[in-house]
Design a protein around this motif. Structure first.
Motif, PDB file in Angstrom:
ATOM      1  N   VAL A  61      -2.298  -4.567  -6.319  1.00  0.00           N
ATOM      2  CA  VAL A  61      -3.088  -4.717  -5.088  1.00  0.00           C
ATOM      3  C   VAL A  61      -2.277  -5.329  -3.954  1.00  0.00           C
ATOM      4  O   VAL A  61      -2.790  -5.491  -2.847  1.00  0.00           O
ATOM      5  N   ALA A  62      -1.013  -5.661  -4.210  1.00  0.00           N
ATOM      6  CA  ALA A  62      -0.188  -6.344  -3.209  1.00  0.00           C
ATOM      7  C   ALA A  62      -0.035  -5.521  -1.930  1.00  0.00           C
ATOM      8  O   ALA A  62      -0.222  -6.030  -0.820  1.00  0.00           O
ATOM      9  N   ALA A  63       0.311  -4.243  -2.096  1.00  0.00           N
ATOM     10  CA  ALA A  63       0.521  -3.398  -0.916  1.00  0.00           C
ATOM     11  C   ALA A  63      -0.766  -3.184  -0.115  1.00  0.00           C
ATOM     12  O   ALA A  63      -0.770  -3.360   1.117  1.00  0.00           O
ATOM     13  N   PRO A  64      -1.888  -2.809  -0.764  1.00  0.00           N
ATOM     14  CA  PRO A  64      -3.128  -2.638   0.007  1.00  0.00           C
ATOM     15  C   PRO A  64      -3.559  -3.912   0.755  1.00  0.00           C
ATOM     16  O   PRO A  64      -3.966  -3.840   1.914  1.00  0.00           O
ATOM     17  N   VAL A  65      -3.450  -5.046   0.091  1.00  0.00           N
ATOM     18  CA  VAL A  65      -3.841  -6.308   0.724  1.00  0.00           C
ATOM     19  C   VAL A  65      -2.940  -6.607   1.915  1.00  0.00           C
ATOM     20  O   VAL A  65      -3.406  -6.976   2.999  1.00  0.00           O
ATOM     21  N   GLU A 212      -1.415   6.833  -3.814  1.00  0.00           N
ATOM     22  CA  GLU A 212      -0.759   8.122  -3.556  1.00  0.00           C
ATOM     23  C   GLU A 212       0.725   7.923  -3.246  1.00  0.00           C
ATOM     24  O   GLU A 212       1.578   8.683  -3.713  1.00  0.00           O
ATOM     25  N   VAL A 213       1.026   6.885  -2.459  1.00  0.00           N
ATOM     26  CA  VAL A 213       2.424   6.608  -2.103  1.00  0.00           C
ATOM     27  C   VAL A 213       3.223   6.232  -3.345  1.00  0.00           C
ATOM     28  O   VAL A 213       4.348   6.699  -3.551  1.00  0.00           O
ATOM     29  N   VAL A 214       2.643   5.381  -4.202  1.00  0.00           N
ATOM     30  CA  VAL A 214       3.328   4.968  -5.426  1.00  0.00           C
ATOM     31  C   VAL A 214       3.561   6.157  -6.343  1.00  0.00           C
ATOM     32  O   VAL A 214       4.663   6.344  -6.885  1.00  0.00           O
TER      33      VAL A 214
END
Length: 278
Positions: A61-65, A212-214
């Motif tokens: 959740v690091a990237a979304p946050v 999707e990016v990951v």
């Protein structure tokens, strides 16, 4: 000396040595502090395992946050969550339960790390990014050298009272540092753009976009190999507590002797980074 870097990078590099020194000392001796307060090896292993699983979850959740809150705000709030709260719990800890809670909360440092690297490097020109990473690496090694001074102090004043004092001091001083740093930093250009983009999305859309990016990135063989190497490296680092308990309990090394291990590792790492890695 750092005039060639943007404001955020300069501030990050200037304040990092302070937190790096304290964090290295507290993390290195933390396992012995737990043992001194009656937490046995199996319980320490359980704490480490649960913290690793929690860390994996927060990594997802690091990237979304970070994209949704922005780099600056994420760094500030999650620094308070992942450092200030655990530091207070470690100061007051008296057994397995408090150490477990502190470790789980500290696992949110995965989110803080993403925001921190973004703040430190995003506005830097591509041809200067390697210099920033090199400086950050060298600064992190300073913390290893600092443990050489901490060992004799712990031996002189006693592990438990000295560590309680250090945790309490770190809680107050690092919290103030987080506030001071937040006031000086600005949002990165990329952070502002992504913040505006994700502000128009629902939380579910934000997570789907990052997933999707990951997924797309993992199709790249080099990226997948790098990801695997990072996972294995994190696992090896998480097992460090076993080595420290063995050296202290079985080989009977004193605090002063143990304190020399991180400095040796730091010196070797800097030499390798300077002459081998390039």
């Amino acid at each position: 000396m750092l005039d060639y870097l943007p404001r955020n990078s300069r501030i990050t590099l200037l304040v990092e040595p302070y937190s790096s020194v304290l964090a290295c000392i507290l993390m290195f001796y933390g396992v012995l502090y737990m043992q001194g307060l009656g937490v046995d090896a199996k319980q320490i292993g359980l704490i480490s395992t649960i913290a690793a699983v929690a860390g994996l979850a927060t990594q997802f959740v690091a990237a979304p946050v970070t994209n949704r809150l922005g780099r600056r705000r994420t760094l500030f709030w999650f620094s308070l969550i992942c450092w200030s709260i655990p530091l207070l719990l470690w100061t007051l800890a008296n057994g397995f339960g408090m150490f477990l809670v502190a470790a789980v909360i500290f696992s949110t440092s995965r989110i803080t790390s993403v925001a921190w690297y973004c703040v430190a490097t995003e506005d830097v020109d591509d041809d200067k990014k390697s210099r920033v990473f090199g400086l950050l690496f060298i600064i992190s090694s300073i913390g290893g050298l600092a443990t050489a001074f901490a060992g004799p102090v712990l031996e002189r004043f006693g592990l438990i009272p000295a560590m309680r004092f250090l945790y309490g001091f770190a809680f107050v001083s690092m919290t103030l540092m987080f506030i001071f740093r937040h006031l000086l930093l600005t949002e990165t250009k990329a952070g502002a753009e992504l913040n505006d983009l994700h502000a128009g999305m629902t939380l579910g859309q934000t997570f789907r976009r990052c997933l999707e990016v990951v997924t797309e990135s993992l199709k790249n063989t080099e990226f997948a190999r790098l990801t695997l190497a990072l996972v294995l490296f994190s696992f090896a680092g998480g097992m460090g507590f076993v080595q420290l308990l063995y050296l202290n309990n079985d080989l009977k090394l004193s605090m002063t002797q143990l304190s020399m291990l991180p400095p040796v590792g730091a010196v070797v790492s800097v030499i390798l980074y300077r002459f081998v890695v390039p």
